[in-house]
Write an enzyme that holds these catalytic residues in place. Structure first.
Site, PDB file in Angstrom:
ATOM      1  N   THR A   4       0.843  -1.193   0.000  1.00 19.79           N
ATOM      2  CA  THR A   4       0.000   0.000   0.000  1.00 19.79           C
ATOM      3  C   THR A   4       0.884   1.251   0.000  1.00 19.79           C
ATOM      4  O   THR A   4       2.114   1.154   0.062  1.00 19.79           O
ATOM      5  CB  THR A   4      -0.921   0.000   1.234  1.00 19.79           C
ATOM      6  OG1 THR A   4      -0.120  -0.151   2.412  1.00 19.79           O
ATOM      7  CG2 THR A   4      -1.918  -1.145   1.164  1.00 19.79           C
ATOM      8  N   TYR A   5       0.236   2.422  -0.039  1.00 23.84           N
ATOM      9  CA  TYR A   5       0.972   3.679  -0.160  1.00 23.84           C
ATOM     10  C   TYR A   5       1.962   3.848   0.985  1.00 23.84           C
ATOM     11  O   TYR A   5       1.642   3.606   2.152  1.00 23.84           O
ATOM     12  CB  TYR A   5      -0.011   4.854  -0.175  1.00 23.84           C
ATOM     13  CG  TYR A   5       0.622   6.157  -0.591  1.00 23.84           C
ATOM     14  CD1 TYR A   5       1.306   6.266  -1.797  1.00 23.84           C
ATOM     15  CD2 TYR A   5       0.532   7.280   0.213  1.00 23.84           C
ATOM     16  CE1 TYR A   5       1.889   7.457  -2.196  1.00 23.84           C
ATOM     17  CE2 TYR A   5       1.095   8.485  -0.165  1.00 23.84           C
ATOM     18  CZ  TYR A   5       1.777   8.560  -1.371  1.00 23.84           C
ATOM     19  OH  TYR A   5       2.351   9.751  -1.751  1.00 23.84           O
ATOM     20  N   MET A   6       3.194   4.246   0.635  1.00 24.99           N
ATOM     21  CA  MET A   6       4.290   4.208   1.619  1.00 24.99           C
ATOM     22  C   MET A   6       4.508   5.547   2.321  1.00 24.99           C
ATOM     23  O   MET A   6       5.448   5.666   3.116  1.00 24.99           O
ATOM     24  CB  MET A   6       5.595   3.760   0.942  1.00 24.99           C
ATOM     25  CG  MET A   6       6.170   4.718  -0.068  1.00 24.99           C
ATOM     26  SD  MET A   6       5.204   4.684  -1.579  1.00 24.99           S
ATOM     27  CE  MET A   6       5.883   6.101  -2.413  1.00 24.99           C
TER      28      MET A   6
END
Length: 573
Positions: free
Chosen positions: A176-178
Site C-alpha cells: 500500500t501507499y508508503m
C-alpha cells in the site's frame, strides 16, 4: 507548507552565501536536522572519558538433569555500596552528584584485580532467586517513519534507499501507499494477515481476537492505511522473489513479517534474576554478584520476525528493531555494560545454595561519548520532536548530505566544519528559526490550516511580516517577522562566524577553499598564525588539542623541502 519553506529558504540562504559560502541553503527542517547532528558532535568534543572497573565471575550450578551449567555474573556492590557504572559519570568524566550521593564505589585496576584474586577460591552463596513471568507484545504495523528506522537498523538501508525501494513496490502493486502516519489496518488487511498467520505458523500463533492499532503520534495525518502488503490476500515473499530487485524483496519481507506479527499472539516466557554473595576479604567486606536471564517459552509473533528463542536486552524497550537508535541516544553506555545485559538461560537455584567459581577476573571499562546519529535515529528524533513530516525525512537527509553539511562514516552521520559555521550563524542571528519547539509549533500551525482552524494567508503573514502586540493573541506571541529580522540584521563578522574554537590557541577556520587549522599562539616568519590543512578523514571530535598541535608542528608552513635536484639545482618539495 511549500510557500513557508520558500519564504524560509529564500530569506536565510542569501545570508549564508554572503557570510559562509556560495551554494549553501537554509531550510525549515534541514537546518534543525543539521543542528541536531552538530550538537551531538559538540557533546562528543566536550566529553571526557572516565575509566572504571568491576569484577566478573563464571559460576557453575547443576541443571534439572544434574549436569553443571556455567553462567556469567557481574559484581554490583561491594561492602554495601553500589559499584560505579557508566551512568554515574558526567560528560566531564567525574562522578555525578547523584552518583556521589548514592555512595558508589569506583574501583581502579589494582583494586579490582586484588578483589578478583581474593574471590578466586571463595564460596558464592545464592542470596536470592527471583523469577517473573515474561510477556512481550507485537508492535504496530509500519508507518513511513518506523519503516525507515527499521530498514536502517535491520537491513542497513538509508532513508533514501528505503523510500526508493518502497516506491518501486508500491508502483508494482505489492504494498500500500508508503507515505503515511497511520498504523490502522483495514478489515480486509486484518483478515488477510490472520489467514497468512494460520497458513505459515498455525492457529496457535494467532492472537485470540483481531488487533487494531491506534496512532499515538501528535498531528498524524491518517489519510492512508499503514504500510502493508497490498490486496485481500498477501503475497508470500517467495512469490515475488523473481519479480523484484534484491533491495525491494528485503523490504517487502520486512513489511510482510511486521504485518503478520501484529496479528499474532504475544511472546511469553520467564525472567530470572539471581544475586550471590561472596567474601572479598576483611577490608573490602561482602561482594554481591548478579546474573539475569530471559527464556522465551512460546515465541508468538517472534516466530514471524525471526528474533529467535531468547529475548534480547532491547526487548524491554518494546521493539527489537529499535536497538540501534536506542544505542545512538544512550550517551555514555559502554560495550561492557551492554554485555552484562545479555540475557541467558539460568540453571535452577535456591537461596543458600553454595557455588564455586570457574573463573574470576577484573574487567575494565571506559565511559563512551554519546553515539552519533544514524539515519534511523535521526528520523526517530525528528519524529519525537514533531519536526517535519515522515514522508520528507529521506529528502531532508539527502539534502544535508548533498550540501556538504553532513557525511557518512559507516552508518554514522558526522557534521562537517561547514555545518558548524552554518549552525553557529543561525543560532546566533536567527535562534528562533532553529529552535526545536518553534519548528514543531510551525507544524502544528500548518495542521491547523489543514483542518480549517486557521487561514493560510493570515498565518503566513504573521510568520513573514511579524505580529505586533495588537495583532498577536498575547504579548508573548508578539514577534518580528522573518523579513524584518533579515532586514535589520546589521553587520555580521564573517570571520567570527567561521571560527570554531578548539582550545589552547587552536581554532578551525572555514575558508573559501575548505577548513583549516590555525594556532594563534605560534606565528610564522611573517607574523601570521601558523596554519595546517585538516585531513578529510578527521572527524570534528577527533581534533583534540594534542592532535591539533601535532598537525601544526608537522604539517604547517606549506610544502616541505625534501632536497635539491642534482641536475637542475631546483628544490624538491
Amino acid at each position: 507548507r511549500r510557500i513557508l519553506d520558500r519564504l524560509y529558504g529564500y530569506e536565510l540562504s542569501p545570508v549564508l552565501w554572503r557570510k559562509v559560502g556560495p551554494g549553501l541553503s537554509a531550510g525549515r527542517v534541514q537546518s534543525v536536522a543539521t543542528r541536531l547532528i552538530v550538537e551531538r558532535e559538540r557533546e562528543r568534543m566536550a566529553f571526557v572519558r572516565a575509566p572504571y572497573w568491576d569484577v566478573t565471575a563464571t559460576l557453575e550450578a547443576p541443571d534439572a538433569d544434574g549436569n553443571n551449567v556455567a553462567f556469567d555474573s557481574r559484581m554490583v556492590s561491594l561492602g554495601g555500596c553500589r559499584l560505579a557504572g557508566s551512568k554515574d559519570f558526567g560528560a566531564d568524566g567525574k562522578l555525578t552528584a547523584a552518583g556521589a550521593k548514592d555512595q558508589v564505589v569506583q574501583l581502579d585496576e589494582a583494586q579490582a584485580s586484588a578483589i578478583a584474586q581474593a574471590l578466586e577460591f571463595a564460596t558464592f552463596t545464592v542470596a536470592s532467586m527471583e523469577t517473573k513471568p515474561y510477556r512481550r507484545r507485537p508492535v504496530p504495523p509500519f508507518t513511513t517513519s518506523t519503516l525507515q528506522q527499521t530498514a536502517g537498523n535491520r537491513l542497513g538501508m538509508s532513508s533514501r534507499q528505503t523510500m526508493r525501494a518502497a516506491q518501486g513496490l508500491y508502483e508494482n502493486g505489492y504494498i500500500t501507499y508508503m507515505r503515511t502516519d497511520s498504523v490502522t489496518l483495514s478489515q480486509e488487511a486484518i483478515a488477510a494477515a490472520r489467514e497468512a498467520v494460520v497458513k505459515h505458523f498455525g492457529e496457535n500463533y494467532l492472537s485470540d481476537a483481531p488487533k487494531q492499532y491506534a496512532t499515538k503520534t501528535a498531528g498524524a495525518q491518517e489519510a492512508h492505511e499503514c504500510i502493508r502488503p497490498a490486496g485481500a490476500k498477501f503475497r508470500d515473499p517467495a512469490e515475488i522473489a523473481s519479480k523484484v530487485p534484491a533491495d525491494q524483496l528485503k523490504l517487502y519481507t520486512l513489511i510482510w513479517q511486521r504485518t503478520l506479527a501484529c496479528q499474532m499472539a504475544d511472546a511469553t516466557g520467564s525472567t530470572a534474576t539471581v544475586r550471590l554473595s561472596a567474601p572479598a576479604g576483611p577490608t573490602e567486606g561482602e561482594a554481591v554478584f548478579q546474573a539475569s536471564g530471559t527464556v522465551i517459552e512460546f515465541p508468538g509473533f517472534m516466530k514471524a520476525t525471526g528474533e529467535g528463542r531468547r529475548a534480547s536486552a532491547e526487548s524491554k524497550k518494546g521493539d527489537a528493531a529499535g536497538s540501534v537508535e536506542q544505542a545512538a541516544q544512550s550517551g555514555k553506555s559502554s560495550k561492557a555494560d551492554k554485555k552484562s545485559d545479555d540475557n541467558v538461560s539460568l540453571p535452577p537455584m535456591n537461596p543458600g545454595d553454595a557455588l564455586a567459581a570457574v573463573a574470576v577476573g577484573a574487567d575494565g571499562h571506559e565511559t563512551q561519548p554519546p553515539a552519533r546519529y544514524t539515519e534511523a535515529s535521526l528520523v526517530k528524533t525528528l519524529e519525537q520532536k514533531e519536526i517535519g513530516r515522515p514522508s520528507t525525512y529521506a529528502s531532508i537527509i539527502s539534502t544535508i548530505i548533498d550540501r556538504g553539511y553532513v557525511y557518512e562514516r559507516g552508518r554514522a552521520l558526522i557534521p562537517s566544519w561547514l555545518a558548524f559555521s552554518v549552525v553557529k550563524l543561525l543560532e546566533t542571528k536567527f535562534p528562533r528559526y532553529v529552535d526545536y519547539e518553534f519548528t514543531a509549533d510551525m507544524e502544528s500551525g500548518l495542521d491547523q490550516i489543514a483542518s480549517g482552524q486557521e487561514t493560510g494567508r493570515n498565518w503566513l503573514t504573521r510568520f513573514y511580516f511579524g505580529s505586533g502586540e495588537g495583532a498577536a493573541q498575547s504579548a508573548d506571541e508578539a514577534h518580528a517577522g522573518l523579513q524584518q529580522q533579515v532586514a535589520q540584521l546589521g553587520e555580521i563578522d564573517a570571520r567570527e562566524i567561521n571560527t570554531i574554537e578548539i582550545g589552547d590557541g587552536l581554532h578551525v577556520r572555514v575558508g573559501r577553499y575548505g577548513p583549516y587549522l590555525e594556532d594563534v599562539n605560534h606565528l610564522d616568519d611573517e607574523g601570521n598564525p601558523k596554519r595546517a590543512s585538516l585531513p578529510d578523514t578527521l572527524a570534528p571530535d577527533e581534533l583534540t588539542v594534542e592532535v591539533g598541535h601535532d598537525l601544526i608542528e608537522n604539517h604547517s608552513g606549506g610544502p616541505r623541502a625534501l632536497g635539491v635536484d642534482p641536475v637542475s639545482g631546483g628544490t624538491v618539495e
